[in-house]
Design a protein around this motif. Structure first.
Motif, PDB file in Angstrom:
ATOM      1  N   ILE A 183       3.105   2.370  -4.821  1.00 27.30           N
ATOM      2  CA  ILE A 183       2.442   3.522  -5.421  1.00 27.30           C
ATOM      3  C   ILE A 183       2.896   4.761  -4.656  1.00 27.30           C
ATOM      4  CG2 ILE A 183       0.247   4.687  -5.867  1.00 27.30           C
ATOM      5  CD1 ILE A 183      -1.042   1.926  -6.030  1.00 27.30           C
ATOM      6  N   ARG A 220       0.842  -1.206   0.000  1.00 22.57           N
ATOM      7  CA  ARG A 220       0.000   0.000   0.000  1.00 22.57           C
ATOM      8  C   ARG A 220       0.879   1.259   0.000  1.00 22.57           C
ATOM      9  NH1 ARG A 220      -5.411  -0.361   1.974  1.00 22.57           N
ATOM     10  NH2 ARG A 220      -6.084  -2.527   2.179  1.00 22.57           N
ATOM     11  N   GLY A 272      -8.764   5.553 -12.770  1.00 23.74           N
ATOM     12  CA  GLY A 272      -9.540   4.674 -11.910  1.00 23.74           C
ATOM     13  C   GLY A 272     -10.827   4.241 -12.582  1.00 23.74           C
ATOM     14  N   ILE A 330      -7.919  -7.684  -8.313  1.00 23.27           N
ATOM     15  CA  ILE A 330      -6.487  -7.630  -8.004  1.00 23.27           C
ATOM     16  C   ILE A 330      -5.889  -9.024  -8.081  1.00 23.27           C
ATOM     17  CG2 ILE A 330      -4.789  -6.930  -6.273  1.00 23.27           C
ATOM     18  CD1 ILE A 330      -6.971  -5.008  -5.164  1.00 23.27           C
ATOM     19  N   ARG A 382      -1.066   9.616  -8.471  1.00 25.85           N
ATOM     20  CA  ARG A 382      -0.460   8.331  -8.171  1.00 25.85           C
ATOM     21  C   ARG A 382       0.651   8.077  -9.192  1.00 25.85           C
ATOM     22  NH1 ARG A 382      -4.409   4.780  -5.603  1.00 25.85           N
ATOM     23  NH2 ARG A 382      -3.667   3.005  -6.821  1.00 25.85           N
ATOM     24  N   ASP A 414     -15.966  -1.836  -1.928  1.00 28.62           N
ATOM     25  CA  ASP A 414     -15.772  -1.297  -3.267  1.00 28.62           C
ATOM     26  C   ASP A 414     -16.987  -0.478  -3.659  1.00 28.62           C
ATOM     27  OD1 ASP A 414     -17.670  -3.267  -3.777  1.00 28.62           O
ATOM     28  OD2 ASP A 414     -16.282  -4.596  -4.834  1.00 28.62           O
ATOM     29  N   ARG A 473     -11.143  11.750  -6.493  1.00 33.85           N
ATOM     30  CA  ARG A 473     -10.347  10.588  -6.857  1.00 33.85           C
ATOM     31  C   ARG A 473      -8.892  10.960  -7.075  1.00 33.85           C
ATOM     32  NH1 ARG A 473     -13.154   8.990 -12.435  1.00 33.85           N
ATOM     33  NH2 ARG A 473     -12.096   7.024 -11.960  1.00 33.85           N
ATOM     34  N   SER A 484     -10.542   6.931  -1.594  1.00 35.44           N
ATOM     35  CA  SER A 484      -9.527   6.413  -0.677  1.00 35.44           C
ATOM     36  C   SER A 484      -9.259   7.434   0.413  1.00 35.44           C
ATOM     37  CB  SER A 484      -8.219   6.139  -1.428  1.00 35.44           C
ATOM     38  OG  SER A 484      -7.659   7.359  -1.890  1.00 35.44           O
ATOM     39  N   SER A 497      -3.202  -4.535  -2.615  1.00 37.38           N
ATOM     40  CA  SER A 497      -4.508  -3.894  -2.509  1.00 37.38           C
ATOM     41  C   SER A 497      -4.809  -3.058  -3.748  1.00 37.38           C
ATOM     42  CB  SER A 497      -4.563  -3.002  -1.258  1.00 37.38           C
ATOM     43  OG  SER A 497      -3.534  -2.018  -1.317  1.00 37.38           O
ATOM     44  N   SER A 498      -4.003  -3.236  -4.788  1.00 34.79           N
ATOM     45  CA  SER A 498      -4.176  -2.453  -6.009  1.00 34.79           C
ATOM     46  C   SER A 498      -3.544  -3.190  -7.179  1.00 34.79           C
ATOM     47  CB  SER A 498      -3.521  -1.075  -5.856  1.00 34.79           C
ATOM     48  OG  SER A 498      -3.367  -0.430  -7.107  1.00 34.79           O
ATOM     49  N   SER A 499      -4.253  -3.250  -8.296  1.00 33.99           N
ATOM     50  CA  SER A 499      -3.674  -3.817  -9.517  1.00 33.99           C
ATOM     51  C   SER A 499      -2.545  -2.945 -10.035  1.00 33.99           C
ATOM     52  CB  SER A 499      -4.761  -3.960 -10.582  1.00 33.99           C
ATOM     53  OG  SER A 499      -5.798  -4.810 -10.144  1.00 33.99           O
ATOM     54  N   GLU A 500      -2.634  -1.651  -9.776  1.00 36.51           N
ATOM     55  CA  GLU A 500      -1.590  -0.725 -10.212  1.00 36.51           C
ATOM     56  C   GLU A 500      -0.259  -1.051  -9.530  1.00 36.51           C
ATOM     57  OE1 GLU A 500      -0.941   4.140 -10.511  1.00 36.51           O
ATOM     58  OE2 GLU A 500      -2.623   3.314  -9.381  1.00 36.51           O
TER      59      GLU A 500
END
Length: 251
Positions: free
Chosen positions: A32, A7, A147, A221, A170, A115, A137, A60, A192-195
Motif C-alpha cells: 500500500i 505494511r 474503509g 484479512i 492509499r 479494531d 481516516r 492508523s 495486515s490489510s485486505s487491501e
C-alpha cells in the motif's frame, strides 16, 4: 525463512527489524502506497473544529502523522478532546505527535484484536447524545473516504454527530521487476490489510498462491487471503510475539 512484510513502508521498517532480530529473513514489501491528500484545507478545517469534539478517532498511525502534518500554525491538541486509537502503532504515533498520554484511549496490549469493535468497548461510556466525534481516516487514490463505517454507525446509533476527514490517500504500490521476481520466488506473507492482498493479486494476476503461506492479523484479512487462493492461512494477533509464534510453527 523469508517473510514479506506488506505494511506501508513507514510501518514495515519496525516489523522488519523486529523479525530480523528473531532470525527471520524479513523483507519490507509494502503493498500500500501512502500519499498526501491533494488539498489540505479540509484537514485544517477539522483542526479548527477539534475543540468542539468529544474525541477524534484515528484509524492508523498514518492518519495521525498526516493529520498533524497539516496542522495550522499555532494550534495545539485541545485539552478537553480525547484521542482514540485502535492499536499500539496509532497510540505511539499520537504520543510522538505530542498528544498527552492521559488524553488517549486505546485497547489494552492484551486485547485479542485491535479494531473498532475493541476500541468501542473502551470508549462507549464517554459518548453522550449530541457529542461530536471526528474520524480521521485514509482515502482511496482519488481521495474519497475509504474503509469500514462500523464505528461511525455505532456512534450514530447512540446519538453522536460524526464528522469524517481524509488525512492521507492509499494507493497501489509501484514495484520493480526485481521485487516482482522475489514475490514469485515465494515466502511467507504477513498481511495486515485486505487491501494489500488485493494489490498483490492485481500485480501478479497469473500467480498460483495455493502453495503459499500467509499470516493475517485479523479474521477479515484471513478470509481475504483464503479467497485469494493462499493454501495455508494462519491468524495472529497484530503483535510481534504473536506473529513470531505463528512463523515458528512454519519452520
Amino acid at each position: 525463512m523469508r517473510v514479506f512484510v506488506t505494511r506501508p513502508e513507514h510501518e514495515a521498517r519496525r516489523w522488519v527489524d523486529e523479525l530480523c532480530q528473531r532470525g527471520f529473513d524479513a523483507q519490507a514489501f509494502p503493498l500500500i502506497a501512502i500519499l498526501p491528500v491533494a488539498d489540505a484545507a479540509p484537514v485544517q478545517d477539522a483542526w479548527r473544529r477539534l475543540a468542539a469534539c468529544r474525541a477524534a478517532m484515528f484509524v492508523s498511525g498514518n492518519a495521525v502523522r498526516h493529520f498533524f502534518g497539516s496542522r495550522p500554525a499555532g494550534m495545539a491538541w485541545p485539552p478537553a478532546a480525547r484521542a482514540w486509537a485502535t492499536g499500539a502503532g496509532t497510540h505511539a504515533a499520537l504520543i510522538a505527535a505530542g498528544v498527552p498520554g492521559a488524553s488517549i484511549d486505546a485497547p489494552p496490549a492484551s486485547a485479542v484484536q485491535f479494531d473498532s469493535e475493541t476500541l468501542w468497548s473502551q470508549v462507549a461510556p464517554q459518548v453522550r447524545t449530541g457529542d461530536r466525534v471526528l474520524i480521521v481516516r485514509g482515502g482511496d487514490a482519488q481521495g474519497a473516504a475509504a474503509g469500514r463505517d462500523w464505528l461511525a454507525e455505532r456512534l450514530g446509533s447512540v446519538g453522536a454527530v460524526v464528522d469524517t476527514v481524509v488525512s492521507y490517500r492509499r494507493g497501489a504500490p509501484q514495484l520493480t521487476a526485481a521485487q516482482l521476481a522475489l514475490a514469485r520466488a515465494g515466502g511467507v506473507w504477513l498481511f495486515s490489510s485486505s487491501e494489500a492482498i488485493a494489490h498483490l493479486t492485481e500485480l501478479l494476476p497469473q500467480q498460483d498462491w495455493r502453495g503459499s503461506r500467509a499470516v493475517a492479523t485479523h479474521p477479515r484479512i484471513a478470509h481475504a487471503a483464503r479467497r485469494a487462493g493462499f493454501g495455508v492461512v494462519c491468524e495472529s494477533r497484530p503483535a510481534v510475539d504473536a506473529v513470531v509464534a505463528v512463523l515458528e510453527s512454519f519452520r
